[in-house]
Design a protein around this motif. Structure first.
Motif, PDB file in Angstrom:
ATOM      1  N   GLY A  78     165.897 134.585 -36.727  1.00  0.00           N
ATOM      2  CA  GLY A  78     166.825 133.910 -37.581  1.00  0.00           C
ATOM      3  C   GLY A  78     168.053 133.461 -36.901  1.00  0.00           C
ATOM      4  N   THR A  79     169.070 133.132 -37.598  1.00  0.00           N
ATOM      5  CA  THR A  79     170.268 132.328 -36.915  1.00  0.00           C
ATOM      6  C   THR A  79     171.530 133.491 -36.940  1.00  0.00           C
ATOM      7  N   GLN A  80     171.249 134.565 -37.776  1.00  0.00           N
ATOM      8  CA  GLN A  80     172.448 135.498 -37.954  1.00  0.00           C
ATOM      9  C   GLN A  80     171.962 136.836 -37.587  1.00  0.00           C
ATOM     10  N   PHE A 157     175.759 127.432 -34.977  1.00  0.00           N
ATOM     11  CA  PHE A 157     174.924 128.083 -34.136  1.00  0.00           C
ATOM     12  C   PHE A 157     174.494 127.094 -32.758  1.00  0.00           C
ATOM     13  N   VAL A 158     174.375 127.772 -31.935  1.00  0.00           N
ATOM     14  CA  VAL A 158     174.421 127.034 -30.400  1.00  0.00           C
ATOM     15  C   VAL A 158     173.261 127.552 -29.754  1.00  0.00           C
ATOM     16  N   PHE A 165     166.708 129.104 -30.258  1.00  0.00           N
ATOM     17  CA  PHE A 165     166.469 129.164 -31.564  1.00  0.00           C
ATOM     18  C   PHE A 165     164.761 129.518 -31.693  1.00  0.00           C
ATOM     19  N   ALA A 166     164.285 130.603 -32.031  1.00  0.00           N
ATOM     20  CA  ALA A 166     163.001 130.696 -32.078  1.00  0.00           C
ATOM     21  C   ALA A 166     162.483 130.497 -30.844  1.00  0.00           C
ATOM     22  N   GLU A 167     162.930 131.020 -29.706  1.00  0.00           N
ATOM     23  CA  GLU A 167     162.545 130.857 -28.305  1.00  0.00           C
ATOM     24  C   GLU A 167     162.612 129.420 -27.619  1.00  0.00           C
ATOM     25  N   VAL A 182     166.850 121.404 -37.998  1.00  0.00           N
ATOM     26  CA  VAL A 182     165.968 122.231 -37.289  1.00  0.00           C
ATOM     27  C   VAL A 182     165.689 123.578 -37.680  1.00  0.00           C
ATOM     28  N   TYR A 183     166.688 124.031 -38.176  1.00  0.00           N
ATOM     29  CA  TYR A 183     166.488 125.613 -38.685  1.00  0.00           C
ATOM     30  C   TYR A 183     166.627 125.753 -40.163  1.00  0.00           C
ATOM     31  N   SER A 184     166.631 124.557 -41.082  1.00  0.00           N
ATOM     32  CA  SER A 184     166.667 124.772 -42.554  1.00  0.00           C
ATOM     33  C   SER A 184     165.536 124.920 -43.129  1.00  0.00           C
TER      34      SER A 184
END
Length: 184
Positions: A78-80, A157-158, A165-167, A182-184
């Motif tokens: 995830g992003t958090q 998110f950096v 992000f996901a490796e 990209v992450y939505s």
């Protein structure tokens, strides 16, 4: 990897490779002043801090410097941060009576770092300080005393310079905001 290689995935560039290297040199001088003549164990937090740890260690002029690695996770894919910390790889070093410097890529909520500091202190370290390249003050959920901070950045998110992000994107030479598509 350059920003231009993934420019459609990035919303904005925050820090260039040059910005980062200048700041790491500045942090290294402060650490050297504080630990001159001391044995210091530098603990890199895998995987995000690999780039910071490598560049900082090469920059430090401390003959008694030792390095170790620890992997903890509170993110998953995830992003958090979830706030629940799992040890994925523990230290090989005994911390009893040692001066320890945790090297982190980024401080978001502070939950993981707060837990990590307490964990290392409970192992008998003489002192545990923190060096983080990035900090998001607006994302803090707990107060963490960080002795060495490179940059305060916005709560976005950096990726890049070890951050993923996901490796993906760890190998970007700087730090950029990941585009929401990209992450939505």
């Amino acid at each position: 990897m350059e920003f231009s290689d993934v420019e459609n995935d990035l919303a904005e560039v925050l820090l260039t490779e040059s910005d980062i290297h200048e700041k790491i040199a500045e942090l290294a001088r402060a650490i050297e002043a504080d630990y001159d003549g001391e044995k210091l164990l530098v603990v890199g937090v895998l995987r995000g801090a690999v780039m910071v740890m490598a560049d900082l260690a090469r920059e430090l002029k401390l003959p008694g410097l030792e390095m170790d690695w620890m992997a903890v996770s509170s993110y998953g894919a995830g992003t958090q941060s979830s706030g629940v910390v799992r040890i994925l790889k523990d230290l090989d070093s005994d911390l009893e009576g040692r001066k320890v410097l945790i090297v982190e890529d980024i401080i978001d909520s502070g939950l993981t770092l707060s837990w990590l500091r307490a964990n290392l202190e409970s192992r008998g370290a003489a002192s545990v300080e923190i060096c983080a390249l990035l900090r998001k003050p607006d994302a803090a959920k707990v107060e963490v005393d960080v002795r060495y901070v490179g940059f305060d950045i916005p709560n976005k998110f950096v990726v890049g310079y070890g951050l993923d992000f996901a490796e993906k994107y760890r190998n970007l030479r700087g730090v950029a905001v990941l585009a929401p598509h990209v992450y939505s």
